[in-house]
Design an enzyme around this catalytic site. Structure first.
Site, mmCIF file in Angstrom:
data_model
loop_
_atom_site.group_PDB
_atom_site.id
_atom_site.type_symbol
_atom_site.label_atom_id
_atom_site.label_comp_id
_atom_site.label_asym_id
_atom_site.label_seq_id
_atom_site.Cartn_x
_atom_site.Cartn_y
_atom_site.Cartn_z
ATOM 1 N N GLN A 111 0.823 -1.216 0.000
ATOM 2 C CA GLN A 111 0.000 0.000 0.000
ATOM 3 C C GLN A 111 0.856 1.266 0.000
ATOM 4 O O GLN A 111 0.466 2.282 -0.558
ATOM 5 C CB GLN A 111 -0.929 -0.028 1.224
ATOM 6 N N LYS A 114 1.741 1.804 -3.693
ATOM 7 C CA LYS A 114 0.515 2.042 -4.450
ATOM 8 C C LYS A 114 0.007 3.464 -4.209
ATOM 9 O O LYS A 114 -0.285 4.207 -5.138
ATOM 10 C CB LYS A 114 -0.542 1.029 -3.993
ATOM 11 N N LYS A 126 -2.653 -0.885 6.691
ATOM 12 C CA LYS A 126 -3.628 -1.941 6.395
ATOM 13 C C LYS A 126 -4.037 -2.601 7.701
ATOM 14 O O LYS A 126 -3.262 -2.609 8.664
ATOM 15 C CB LYS A 126 -2.992 -2.994 5.482
ATOM 16 N N GLY A 165 -12.371 -0.553 2.856
ATOM 17 C CA GLY A 165 -12.652 -1.981 2.712
ATOM 18 C C GLY A 165 -11.520 -2.728 2.024
ATOM 19 O O GLY A 165 -10.586 -2.147 1.494
ATOM 20 N N ASP A 166 -11.605 -4.033 2.073
ATOM 21 C CA ASP A 166 -10.757 -4.956 1.311
ATOM 22 C C ASP A 166 -11.590 -6.241 1.274
ATOM 23 O O ASP A 166 -12.820 -6.177 1.451
ATOM 24 C CB ASP A 166 -9.391 -5.142 2.009
ATOM 25 N N THR A 209 -12.079 0.703 -8.318
ATOM 26 C CA THR A 209 -10.958 -0.228 -8.435
ATOM 27 C C THR A 209 -11.022 -0.957 -9.776
ATOM 28 O O THR A 209 -10.031 -1.026 -10.518
ATOM 29 C CB THR A 209 -10.950 -1.237 -7.262
ATOM 30 N N SER A 380 -10.650 6.707 -2.906
ATOM 31 C CA SER A 380 -10.798 6.921 -1.456
ATOM 32 C C SER A 380 -10.234 8.275 -1.054
ATOM 33 O O SER A 380 -10.793 8.976 -0.210
ATOM 34 C CB SER A 380 -10.038 5.843 -0.680
HETATM 35 O O1 2IT Z 1 -5.984 -2.667 -1.623
HETATM 36 C C1 2IT Z 1 -6.489 -1.536 -1.667
HETATM 37 O O2 2IT Z 1 -5.953 -0.591 -2.236
HETATM 38 C C2 2IT Z 1 -7.771 -1.359 -0.961
HETATM 39 N N1 2IT Z 1 -8.274 -2.312 -0.405
HETATM 40 C C3 2IT Z 1 -8.426 -0.016 -0.914
HETATM 41 C C4 2IT Z 1 -7.775 0.851 0.107
HETATM 42 C C5 2IT Z 1 -8.465 2.167 0.358
HETATM 43 O O3 2IT Z 1 -8.055 2.815 1.334
HETATM 44 O O4 2IT Z 1 -9.381 2.566 -0.368
#
Ligand code: 2IT
Length: 448
Positions: A111, A114, A126, A165-166, A209, A380
């Site tokens: 993350q 990313k 996370k 979320g995830d 996404t 987000s």
């Molecule tokens: O893996 C990811 O980038 C997510 N699950 C979304 C993370 C977010 O904070 O929107």
């Protein structure tokens, strides 16, 4: 100097015994940074890689709730606040029975890069729990979410850490967690993203996404002289990410032929392209059964292959959208043998390191997940901006910005790999471009 990279990978393994998913991403990212580390000896002097691989803070906590039979249940809760050099910690919460620190740390580490690639001011974090939402009643999910937030709330906030979320955490769970957060702190603030549209959520977040992955794949094909229009596409999964991808593939004139679940995969050679078929993905997710077979019962022209992966289906472009390590070495070999040209990762760390190497050595263009699936977290961050400004953006505004971000991420990956490796390697390029911004911020902020 490359010794430094090897030493840091080894150190991370020693310091985090048994956390194989975390080792996997650290090895993948750090190995590709070798030319950057060689160019910047000051990083080693500042112990930058040792710091980057050690979360700034890790919180583990007990979550106690009562099931529908009145039995007391105890789960583990986690939040790893990995890196705040460029903004507040940001990243999702995963609820799945296999969650343990190795999974949360792999996701948190990915993350960081990313979020940096989005170009937006968000750090990496996370969290999650080993709670399994499948087969639980709505009331049980609510009680669990409330219990989880009753501890987590003290560690998060709009300027500190903003979860989302995830896997296993969608709109319903965000709702229950946000409700509990607001009840405790007595403030209406954007501390979770992926919220409902009536209470601060961003129009377009649900699709973001999946849309972002397809826009990234479109850029990848374009850069290699091909058009996504008319291509046959195989994806895995049937959740929110797959649903968004299905919508955007239809928009762009590509033909989606597979979805999958833990039970096997669906091949629909007519294309998963009608409103009814695409809505079925959400129904499957909503059923809480975690199976895709019912699709073939509803649409009898489609075939169900029990226990198989969709990678055996014929396609021009493969997009894993389910979970980590769904492309293994044998899948990669089969892609190479069949002359596949494009694989774009949708799920976090979709492929094993060995599989990536086999695909790239075999001439396949691989789009790495930390770049391709960044649209979710980018949206987000747009939601955070909307909440901070006490306003609402239109879906057009959000999606236009998101499209620009995805095009920009592809360019950043391509440019960085050209500069450091002299070739088009999006996997290395994503790591380098994501890393440089965070590394420079850490250098400028001193030894903290
Ligand atoms: O893996 C990811 O980038 C997510 N699950 C979304 C993370 C977010 O904070 O929107």
């Amino acid at each position: 100097m490359s010794n430094y990279v090897e030493r840091c990978i080894e150190l991370c393994k020693q310091n985090n015994p048994g956390e194989v998913e975390f080792h996997q991403t650290v090895e993948e990212v750090l190995s590709s940074l070798k030319p950057v580390i060689e160019k910047h000896p000051e990083y080693e002097e500042a112990a930058l890689l040792e710091r980057l691989t050690e979360p700034e803070r890790g919180i583990t906590f007990r979550v106690v709730w009562v099931d529908d039979n009145g039995k007391v249940q105890v789960n583990k809760g986690y939040r790893y606040q990995f890196n705040s050099a460029i903004g507040p910690y940001k990243g999702g919460l995963r609820f799945a029975p296999n969650v343990y620190p190795g999974i949360i740390k792999f996701l948190g580490f990915e993350q960081i890069f990313k979020n940096s690639l989005t170009g937006l001011p968000i750090g990496g974090g996370k969290g999650g729990s080993d709670f399994d939402p499948n087969g639980k009643s709505d009331a049980e999910v609510m009680r669990f979410c409330q219990a989880f937030m009753t501890e987590l709330y003290r560690h998060i906030g709009p300027e500190t850490d903003v979860p989302a979320g995830d896997l296993g955490v969608g709109g319903r769970e965000i709702g229950y967690m946000y409700g509990q957060y607001k009840k405790i702190v007595n403030r209406f603030e954007g501390t979770l993203t992926g919220k409902g549209l009536a209470w601060g959520g961003a129009l377009g977040r649900a699709e973001a996404t999946g849309y972002g992955i397809i826009w990234y794949a479109q850029e990848m094909l374009k850069a290699n002289g091909e058009d996504i229009k008319g291509k046959t596409v195989a994806i895995s999964g049937f959740g929110n990410v797959s649903w968004g991808a299905a919508l955007k593939l239809r928009d762009l004139g590509a033909k989606l032929v597979t979805i999958s679940g833990p039970d096997g995969y669906i091949l629909d050679e007519d294309g998963i392209n009608t409103d009814e078929k695409i809505a079925t993905l959400l129904e499957l997710r909503g059923s809480g059964q975690n199976v895709c077979e019912p699709y073939a019962k509803k649409f009898p022209n489609a075939k169900f292959f029990a226990g198989k992966k969709p990678w055996e289906a014929a396609a021009d472009l493969y997009i894993p959208c389910a979970t980590q390590n769904e492309i293994q070495a044998e899948d990669a070999k089969s892609f190479v043998d069949r002359g596949v040209k494009f694989v774009c990762e949708g799920s976090n760390m979709s492929s094993t390191n060995e599989a990536i190497k086999i695909m790239q050595d075999g001439g396949i263009i691989v789009g790495p997940s930390k770049a391709a699936n960044a649209g979710g977290v980018a949206c987000s961050c747009i939601e955070m901006g909307q909440n901070a400004g006490k306003t609402v953006f239109s879906a057009e505004e959000v999606l236009e910005q998101l499209h620009g971000i995805m095009v920009g991420i592809h360019k950043a990956c391509a440019d960085a790999s050209k500069e450091y490796y002299g070739k088009y390697d999006l996997v290395a390029g994503a790591n380098i471009a994501g890393f440089l911004k965070v590394a420079n911020a850490m250098m400028e902020q001193g030894l903290v």
